[in-house]
Design an enzyme around this catalytic site. Structure first.
Site, mmCIF file in Angstrom:
data_model
loop_
_atom_site.group_PDB
_atom_site.id
_atom_site.type_symbol
_atom_site.label_atom_id
_atom_site.label_comp_id
_atom_site.label_asym_id
_atom_site.label_seq_id
_atom_site.Cartn_x
_atom_site.Cartn_y
_atom_site.Cartn_z
ATOM 1 N N ASP A 9 26.608 41.103 41.709
ATOM 2 C CA ASP A 9 27.264 41.697 40.731
ATOM 3 C C ASP A 9 27.894 40.595 39.716
ATOM 4 O O ASP A 9 28.187 39.665 40.339
ATOM 5 C CB ASP A 9 28.124 42.889 40.961
ATOM 6 C CG ASP A 9 28.499 43.646 39.528
ATOM 7 O OD1 ASP A 9 27.667 43.718 38.917
ATOM 8 O OD2 ASP A 9 29.536 43.933 39.661
ATOM 9 N N ASP A 11 30.291 41.057 36.422
ATOM 10 C CA ASP A 11 31.585 41.207 35.836
ATOM 11 C C ASP A 11 32.745 41.608 36.960
ATOM 12 O O ASP A 11 32.240 42.646 37.726
ATOM 13 C CB ASP A 11 31.556 42.451 34.932
ATOM 14 C CG ASP A 11 32.849 42.226 34.018
ATOM 15 O OD1 ASP A 11 33.874 41.609 34.100
ATOM 16 O OD2 ASP A 11 33.051 43.094 32.841
#
Length: 271
Positions: A9, A11
């Site tokens: 992932d 952010d």
């Protein structure tokens, strides 16, 4: 070294806002140097892979456009596999529209096969009204993801795709189908793109309800980092747990810890 690949992932894991998280650049560039395959997985459908790559390059990450896999890509490819050269009415932005065009879809505003909802910063109520009427007349409702909100940094949030989809579901009585995390569809596509088996795949994320739930359900090794939305005190609320918990992706620069993750030796807490 045992073969492994990473789904990561972005952010809250490798950056916050426009600043990389300490150690993230070294970790990602180190994966490149070691020749370990990885993909960035994001539930943000706004930007194209090229846009995301440009942002990462500016921060110092030595990555390519092919290292990016968005929920817009997953959605477009999934729909193309179900109906070639279909039509769609889209509430979303350039990243989603580009992927649909690339998949052979036409964007229309009358009797589409699908109504597709992604993130948008300038959504008009008129567009929502159109979508409601199309769904009521038989167009299928598709969500790129069901995230209720999107963090903007400094403790601020904006409306997520899931919140808009919930409004359409309530207005029409029709449940949306979502391809983004934690959907096994996106997880499986990403794993296959890296040509990995289930036990060769590691997911690094900061969100229990998308990253860890989706990857754990697929049987991947899961690593939760506490630099994003999930805090240690939140973990008691979930009926499942990550294989590894780390303070920051910087911790994975530690060779012993990295080898433990590669080896799949589960440890509840690592500090």
């Amino acid at each position: 070294m045992k073969k492994k690949g990473f789904l990561i992932d972005m952010d809250g894991v490798i950056y916050k806002g426009s600043e990389p998280i300490p150690g993230a650049v070294e970790f990602i560039n180190g994966l490149k140097e070691k020749g370990l395959p990885f993909l960035f997985l994001t539930n943000n459908s706004q930007r194209t892979g090229r846009d995301v790559c440009y942002k990462l390059n500016k921060m110092g990450f030595k990555v390519n456009e092919t290292d990016i896999f968005t929920c817009a890509m997953a959605t477009a490819r999934y729909l193309a596999s179900k109906k070639e050269n279909g039509t769609a009415y889209v509430i979303g932005e350039g990243g989603l529209l580009t992927e649909l065009y690339n998949a052979g879809y036409s964007i229309v505003d009358d009797q589409p096969d699908y109504v597709i909802i992604g993130e948008g910063r300038t959504i008009m109520l008129e567009s929502v009204d159109k979508a409601i009427n199309m769904i009521m007349k038989g167009s299928k409702l598709i969500a790129t993801n069901l995230d209720p909100n999107c963090p903007m940094g400094e403790g601020k949030y904006r409306v997520g795709c899931g919140a808009l989809v919930a409004m359409l579901e309530f207005a029409t009585g029709i449940k949306a189908f979502s391809v983004g995390k934690p959907s096994p569809i996106m997880m499986r596509m990403a794993r296959k793109a890296l040509q990995l088996t289930t036990d060769e795949t590691v997911m690094i994320g900061d969100t229990m309800g998308t990253d860890i739930l989706g990857a754990g359900s697929m049987g991947f090794t899961t690593v939760l980092t506490l630099t994003g939305v999930t805090k240690k005190e939140d973990l008691g609320h979930f009926g499942y747990s990550p294989d590894f918990i780390i303070q920051s992706i910087k911790d994975l620069l530690n060779e012993d810890l990295f080898n433990q993750v590669i080896g799949g030796r589960v440890m509840a807490d690592i500090w």
